[in-house]
Design a protein around this motif. Structure first.
Motif, PDB file in Angstrom:
ATOM      1  N   PRO A 287       6.369  -1.029  -6.947  1.00  0.00           N
ATOM      2  CA  PRO A 287       6.818  -0.961  -5.550  1.00  0.00           C
ATOM      3  C   PRO A 287       5.717  -1.434  -4.596  1.00  0.00           C
ATOM      4  O   PRO A 287       4.527  -1.216  -4.831  1.00  0.00           O
ATOM      5  N   SER A 288       6.118  -2.080  -3.539  1.00  0.00           N
ATOM      6  CA  SER A 288       5.185  -2.538  -2.512  1.00  0.00           C
ATOM      7  C   SER A 288       4.947  -1.429  -1.495  1.00  0.00           C
ATOM      8  O   SER A 288       5.592  -0.372  -1.527  1.00  0.00           O
ATOM      9  N   LEU A 289       4.031  -1.684  -0.570  1.00  0.00           N
ATOM     10  CA  LEU A 289       3.791  -0.743   0.519  1.00  0.00           C
ATOM     11  C   LEU A 289       5.075  -0.500   1.299  1.00  0.00           C
ATOM     12  O   LEU A 289       5.394   0.632   1.668  1.00  0.00           O
ATOM     13  N   ARG A 290       5.835  -1.553   1.540  1.00  0.00           N
ATOM     14  CA  ARG A 290       7.106  -1.421   2.260  1.00  0.00           C
ATOM     15  C   ARG A 290       8.088  -0.542   1.481  1.00  0.00           C
ATOM     16  O   ARG A 290       8.755   0.325   2.060  1.00  0.00           O
ATOM     17  N   ASP A 291       8.172  -0.765   0.171  1.00  0.00           N
ATOM     18  CA  ASP A 291       9.085   0.026  -0.654  1.00  0.00           C
ATOM     19  C   ASP A 291       8.738   1.511  -0.581  1.00  0.00           C
ATOM     20  O   ASP A 291       9.620   2.365  -0.435  1.00  0.00           O
TER      21      ASP A 291
END
Length: 303
Positions: A287-291
């Protein structure tokens, strides 16, 4: 305060009459730290920035800088535009250098550099009220960086900027951090923050949920998995409903990209799909920071 700390925020609280502020905030910033400040609207990001920059004083606690720091070494760009509307672009930026104590000949040279960096050189003789919103934002940023400050605080600086201008700005800030300049930047552009920042402050409802290295946050704050599933065939209504019951979110349908909580097994997804379509591959990505941010917001909304 530890000898390698540039400034520290010590048990700081600030309250408004009609809304929540921030409560018992603690963290330290070192020389060279490039810190992304994230949180939902109203979480307390701008309040914290206003406290750090001295625009407001804490109701409790203290903010301490190293003894050699003076506020003419601060570069600040607020969320709302704060520029001199009746001056030219050049004179707006020049004012930032002069107020920091530079003599006129040096201030003019620094102004030319800042205008070139922010791609405003061809507008330097125009009044700022003749510019677009994004160009006015770049004037404010140029004024914040013109005097080569030791400490930069930027509140939503990429608002109104296109991808190219935003990336150029973050690249410049990254180079400053390598020269031991300390930077705090608040932005809703979480992909940019993930790419450039070395540390993260995550504020939730006026309290710090996380402060530390970006890499540590990404590797240890993951409460979800993201799967990309390539398949042949067509999903039935029943299989779609079963999938939705197991997923946090369905991002795409072809290829199928889904978000799962950590507790959901990949086998349960396989069992849901394998009886109706031919599964060619399942790939998992981090997962990314946004996720992670969006999942935190979803969890809070579900409380």
């Amino acid at each position: 305060m530890p000898s390698n700390t540039f400034f520290s925020v010590n048990d700081v609280s600030y309250h408004y009459k009609n809304r929540r502020g921030i409560e018992h905030i603690n963290f330290q910033i070192n020389p060279g730290d490039f810190v992304g400040l994230i949180g939902a609207n109203g979480a307390g990001k701008s309040t914290l920035i206003n406290l750090i920059t001295g625009l407001i004083e804490p109701h409790h606690g203290s903010i301490n800088f190293t003894d050699d720091f003076t506020f003419n070494q601060l570069g600040f760009s607020s969320q709302t535009l704060s520029i001199d509307w009746y001056l030219s672009v050049f004179d707006n930026v020049l004012m930032g250098a002069l107020l920091a104590g530079y003599k006129m000949n040096i201030a003019k040279h620094l102004t030319e550099e800042a205008l070139k960096l922010t791609e405003l050189s061809k507008y330097k003789n125009q009044a700022v009220d003749e510019l677009s919103g994004g160009q006015q934002q770049r004037v404010q940023i140029a004024r914040a960086i013109v005097h080569k400050p030791k400490f930069l605080v930027l509140d939503e600086p990429t608002t109104g900027l296109d991808v190219s201008a935003s990336t150029t700005l973050l690249n410049y800030l990254k180079e400053l951090s390598k020269d031991n300049k300390s930077i705090v930047i608040s932005s809703h552009d979480l992909d940019l923050l993930e790419s450039f920042c070395t540390k993260i402050i995550f504020i939730v409802s006026g309290k710090i949920k996380f402060f530390g290295d970006m890499s540590h946050f990404l590797s240890n704050s993951q409460n979800l998995k993201i799967l990309t599933i390539n398949f042949n065939g067509k999903l039935t209504d029943d299989s779609i409903q079963s999938l939705k019951e197991r997923c946090v979110d369905i991002v795409n349908w072809k290829p199928l990209e889904i978000k799962l909580s950590k507790q959901t097994s990949i086998n349960s997804i396989w069992d849901c799909l394998a009886s109706v379509v031919q599964i060619n591959s399942i790939q998992e990505k981090k997962p990314s920071l946004r996720d992670i941010f969006l999942e935190t917001q979803r969890e809070r909304a579900g409380k």
